[in-house]
Design an enzyme around this catalytic site. Sequence first.
Site, PDB file in Angstrom:
ATOM      1  N   HIS A 134       0.939  -1.390   0.203  1.00  0.00           N
ATOM      2  CA  HIS A 134      -0.109   0.023   0.011  1.00  0.00           C
ATOM      3  C   HIS A 134       0.967   1.387   0.062  1.00  0.00           C
ATOM      4  O   HIS A 134       0.624   2.234   0.672  1.00  0.00           O
ATOM      5  CB  HIS A 134      -1.051  -0.138   1.145  1.00  0.00           C
ATOM      6  CG  HIS A 134      -2.178  -1.012   1.130  1.00  0.00           C
ATOM      7  ND1 HIS A 134      -2.587  -1.407  -0.198  1.00  0.00           N
ATOM      8  CD2 HIS A 134      -2.693  -1.810   2.159  1.00  0.00           C
ATOM      9  CE1 HIS A 134      -3.568  -2.088   0.014  1.00  0.00           C
ATOM     10  NE2 HIS A 134      -3.735  -2.627   1.525  1.00  0.00           N
ATOM     11  N   HIS A 207      -9.709   2.197   0.582  1.00  0.00           N
ATOM     12  CA  HIS A 207      -9.594   1.067   1.444  1.00  0.00           C
ATOM     13  C   HIS A 207     -10.630   0.936   2.308  1.00  0.00           C
ATOM     14  O   HIS A 207     -10.460   0.653   3.653  1.00  0.00           O
ATOM     15  CB  HIS A 207      -8.210   0.901   2.069  1.00  0.00           C
ATOM     16  CG  HIS A 207      -7.853  -0.439   2.429  1.00  0.00           C
ATOM     17  ND1 HIS A 207      -8.528  -1.221   3.142  1.00  0.00           N
ATOM     18  CD2 HIS A 207      -6.629  -1.027   1.976  1.00  0.00           C
ATOM     19  CE1 HIS A 207      -8.031  -2.470   3.410  1.00  0.00           C
ATOM     20  NE2 HIS A 207      -6.647  -2.429   2.598  1.00  0.00           N
ATOM     21  N   GLU A 338     -11.692  -3.589  -2.802  1.00  0.00           N
ATOM     22  CA  GLU A 338     -10.829  -2.487  -3.499  1.00  0.00           C
ATOM     23  C   GLU A 338     -10.662  -2.796  -4.851  1.00  0.00           C
ATOM     24  O   GLU A 338      -9.990  -3.763  -5.533  1.00  0.00           O
ATOM     25  CB  GLU A 338      -9.613  -2.834  -2.899  1.00  0.00           C
ATOM     26  CG  GLU A 338      -9.604  -2.694  -1.372  1.00  0.00           C
ATOM     27  CD  GLU A 338      -8.292  -3.423  -0.678  1.00  0.00           C
ATOM     28  OE1 GLU A 338      -7.351  -2.997  -0.836  1.00  0.00           O
ATOM     29  OE2 GLU A 338      -8.638  -4.317   0.010  1.00  0.00           O
TER      30      GLU A 338
HETATM   31  C1  GLA Z   1      -5.285  -5.300   1.679  1.00  0.00           C
HETATM   32  C2  GLA Z   1      -4.567  -6.432   1.657  1.00  0.00           C
HETATM   33  C3  GLA Z   1      -4.508  -7.044   3.041  1.00  0.00           C
HETATM   34  C4  GLA Z   1      -4.104  -6.348   4.106  1.00  0.00           C
HETATM   35  C5  GLA Z   1      -5.103  -5.104   4.224  1.00  0.00           C
HETATM   36  C6  GLA Z   1      -4.683  -4.128   5.421  1.00  0.00           C
HETATM   37  O1  GLA Z   1      -6.542  -5.710   1.520  1.00  0.00           O
HETATM   38  O2  GLA Z   1      -4.563  -7.275   0.635  1.00  0.00           O
HETATM   39  O3  GLA Z   1      -3.591  -8.239   3.224  1.00  0.00           O
HETATM   40  O4  GLA Z   1      -2.886  -5.863   4.250  1.00  0.00           O
HETATM   41  O5  GLA Z   1      -5.073  -4.676   2.908  1.00  0.00           O
HETATM   42  O6  GLA Z   1      -4.591  -4.921   6.721  1.00  0.00           O
END
Ligand code: GLA
Length: 374
Positions: A134, A207, A338
């Site tokens: 991220h 997110h 997402e």
């Molecule tokens: C995304 C990732 C997950 C996790 C979340 C945040 O969805 O794919 O593995 O890292 O973000 O916790």
Amino acid sequence: MNKIYFSIILSIFFINCNNSQSNKTTAAKDMITKKSWGEVDGKEVYLFTLENKNGTIVTISNYGGTVTSFVTKDKNGNPSSIIIGFDSLQPYLQQPPYFGALIGRYANRIGDAKFNLNGITYKLADNNGKNSLHGGLKGFDKVIWNATIPDKNIPALTLQYVSKDGEEGYPGNLHVSVQYSLSDNDELRIEYNAETDKATPVNLTNHSYFNLSGSAANTILDEKLMIDADHYTPVDTSLIPTGEIKPVKGTPFDFTSPKKIGKDIDLVKGGYDHNWVLNIKDTSMQKVAALSDSISGRTLEIFTTQPGLQFYTGNFLDGKFINRDGKPLLIHTALCLETQHFPDSPNKPNFPSTILKPGEKYHEVTIYKVKTNN
Ligand code: GLA
């Protein structure tokens, strides 16, 4: 003048033109308001409230471009937020796992926290085991965005951020603009635009964690999900795609018709946290997923121009954070849908490219639309 700013000014002009017509008939209540919400890095943080004619309310902060709540009425007419989160800034500064935030420069993981582009190896922060997650240590979810209200009679907010050449290891000055808007059909529309002065990977998403029941007292395991995807991208033990694109048919990843999330979740080690390869025909906007909840009578439909969808069942939620309704956010009390390009695309030549070059325009749109059955 920078092209992004020019197109923003142009769209404000058009919004104003439309609005001067609707002003003749509508009351003068502001559809977007702004309040001071604290300070981060010496910069003022705001909370914006967008409201439509149904009384649906979305609140967004310029800290991380975070959607903090999305309040709609349930089947009994009681309002509650379908997005988990907090009503004050403080808990967001304790770094909850990206609740409601804008994610960039690259959503999801880049394997071994590095990639090669035009003969150069770029090293990123390894903030998730040996991988980069991220956007790195201080991704777009932790920065202060410059916020402007195009027109107070329209529930829309424009956020801008310039990610400098070298920030978090990525090449090129990236000018990003995100517009959030709320329609009278209870659609939260997110439009992403970006331009760069050096080739760079770009993958932007939001997110938000949804729980359509409106309370973290209920898990999401009884909510039903449909994803219009015949394929998904399998991952290794550190959640990096193996590079394969596999059919969902006959596997727990088959959501081609609505299925309770809890039905097959125990067959997936750790829970769902995968990228679905959407059955897209072209780059136009299409409906790619629908989530429904019988407790509240709510349905959430997702439309996007993007090729992938990360479905994550809140597997790492451990009760450390308390939702606005006073309930601890435990495993499976919320889920993420997402819209994105596939994880680790910069290292996977067979995945659709995420490289934005100078002179090109990054443009993606996603809509989250809520309906309620009475
Ligand atoms: C995304 C990732 C997950 C996790 C979340 C945040 O969805 O794919 O593995 O890292 O973000 O916790």
